[in-house]
Design a protein around this motif. Sequence first.
Motif, mmCIF file in Angstrom:
data_model
loop_
_atom_site.group_PDB
_atom_site.id
_atom_site.type_symbol
_atom_site.label_atom_id
_atom_site.label_comp_id
_atom_site.label_asym_id
_atom_site.label_seq_id
_atom_site.Cartn_x
_atom_site.Cartn_y
_atom_site.Cartn_z
ATOM 1 N N UNK A 153 0.856 -1.191 0.000
ATOM 2 C CA UNK A 153 0.000 0.000 0.000
ATOM 3 C C UNK A 153 0.890 1.238 0.000
ATOM 4 N N UNK A 154 0.556 2.212 -0.842
ATOM 5 C CA UNK A 154 1.304 3.472 -0.843
ATOM 6 C C UNK A 154 0.305 4.621 -0.725
ATOM 7 N N UNK A 155 -0.093 5.216 -1.853
ATOM 8 C CA UNK A 155 -1.024 6.344 -1.782
ATOM 9 C C UNK A 155 -2.459 5.944 -1.479
ATOM 10 N N UNK A 156 -2.834 4.728 -1.848
ATOM 11 C CA UNK A 156 -4.193 4.259 -1.561
ATOM 12 C C UNK A 156 -5.252 4.786 -2.508
ATOM 13 N N UNK A 227 -4.871 13.225 -11.394
ATOM 14 C CA UNK A 227 -5.884 13.929 -10.602
ATOM 15 C C UNK A 227 -5.738 13.598 -9.118
ATOM 16 N N UNK A 228 -5.229 12.405 -8.824
ATOM 17 C CA UNK A 228 -5.003 11.989 -7.439
ATOM 18 C C UNK A 228 -3.679 12.504 -6.891
ATOM 19 N N UNK A 229 -3.031 13.426 -7.608
ATOM 20 C CA UNK A 229 -1.669 13.862 -7.312
ATOM 21 C C UNK A 229 -1.436 14.130 -5.834
ATOM 22 N N UNK A 230 -2.330 14.874 -5.196
ATOM 23 C CA UNK A 230 -2.107 15.299 -3.818
ATOM 24 C C UNK A 230 -2.008 14.130 -2.847
ATOM 25 N N UNK A 231 -2.583 12.986 -3.213
ATOM 26 C CA UNK A 231 -2.575 11.826 -2.315
ATOM 27 C C UNK A 231 -2.078 10.570 -3.031
#
Length: 571
Positions: A153-156, A227-231
């Motif tokens: 698991x990393x960013x999820x 789009x999920x860049x921040x997380x």
Amino acid sequence: MSTKPYKDFEPQWITTPPVEKSYRSIMKWGDPAAYKRPKEGLYKLIKKQFNLTDDDFKQMADVGNEVVDIKVPSHLSDKQLAELKAIVGDDNVTTDEFKRLQVGYGKTMIDIMRLRKGIVENLPDAVVYPSTTEDMEKLVEFAKKNKVHIYVYAGGSSVTRGTECMIVPNMILDLRKNFNKVIAFNEVNQTITVQPGISGPDLEKILNEAPENFGAAHRLTCGHFPQSFEYSCVGGWVVTRGSGQNSTYYGCAADLVLCQEYVTPVGRIRTDSAPRKATGPNIDQIMMGSEGTFGILTEVTLKVFKLSAKHRKFSYMFPTWEDGMAAMREVMQGEFGYPSVFRLSDAEETDMMMHMYGIADSPLNALLSAKGFKPSKRCLLLGFADGEDGLQRNIVKNIRKIAHKYNAMSLTGYVTTSWEHGRFSDPYMRDTIQDYGIIIDTLECAVNWDNMAQVHEDVRKVVKAWPNAICTTHISHCYPQGANLYFIFVIKTTDLDAFKKYHSTILEAIMKSGAALSHHHGIGKLFAPFLPGSIGEEQMNLLKALKHYFDPDGLMNPGGTLGLDKHPDNF
């Protein structure tokens, strides 16, 4: 976040952080304190589309603010847990149910619907936080000796059930806590080597501040902005072959990765950093996209770029989808340079964007209609150019010339600026609207130019089979030979089983249309049943042979990932 008051009735959106240790705190996107509500025009559009009234927005459903209170014993023995702690340290192993559930699901809509309903399935047996590659090697040896399955698991932010722990006993390796360091920076080669748990924003900040951090001559960027860049985390970009919104210029993960290191059950695999080598089949390309089924990514060297001092924005309205597609293809085949962001919305998405960005109620809308750009026909193209100043000017000049050839009207950079402000925050609105039973979800595929119109038509037809469904589509991540076709569908339901069946029909339509099943989301466990039909049995057999070589005991991300083994009954 929009704060402009509604003129008429406004629902009571949830604008406060989730209850601590609740299901919502796990399924909610991003910053616990952040939210995004629809603008009034979009709210009214949704009501009209689904034949709803204000009364339908006075009662929420499946909010998920109940505290997680579950007792699920771990399948690992006390002796095995003690051995894990001896490898990574006492503070880096936990069997706490809430922490296990935090990493048990990703951001697949099926995951979110389960959490909203308090449905807990496939809980990992332990969460382990490794720090070094040596930790990884010892953990793999532990897994081999004890027949314990390994998930990572990393960013999820997976939307394919990519990391769900389907087979017991198991452990899930959470890379965010300790496995997130910069290993090396090379200004001469313009590369950076990192551990896969480093987040997108952290990596970008380090590169933007390269003069301060490394004494570099220039501020730099990786150019990878999903789009999920921040997380998101770098490891997720690589193992799913991900793409960012600026990939038309900077490239996808498959272009950005120069070399990698993996710990596998048969040993450590490390590639070299020489570019464009001709030393047989490319091992880097074999490992990318393997989604943890061959081994664990431990280091990756990425290309980096000089950070543009500014970028030149543009937006155009085209009379029709066909005009916009033709113009995009001509730009990508024009050999004058590529824009960074390059995105064309179809008619339905354009109409929705007009509401989302407040254009529908502005004088601009009346002007567009007067000039022949009609609702349900017109299509919005937006983007910007990065790179050296002269290159940017040349790209924008040629785009303007081609856009005018296809009778487009310039909207300047205003619309692009509005899109930029929401490019990473739109997922917050998905949570807000779903509190009232309205689902927003996405699927995407890689398509050639010559069958793009047909794929668009075929997939939209299946999406629209759901009563009153909204289906918006855009072209992005463009290449001379084709692009990504990205479908966003909005339906009203809280029925998990009905949604699963509906979702499968769309995946099947993509497969049958002749498009590639995924452009940048990967395959995971959710798309896997459709992969053989997409790439063929011969290629599937090759992937299975690689799986057998790297992981003969089937310990790495098992349970249907990439269709390399069977889904368990509880899938």
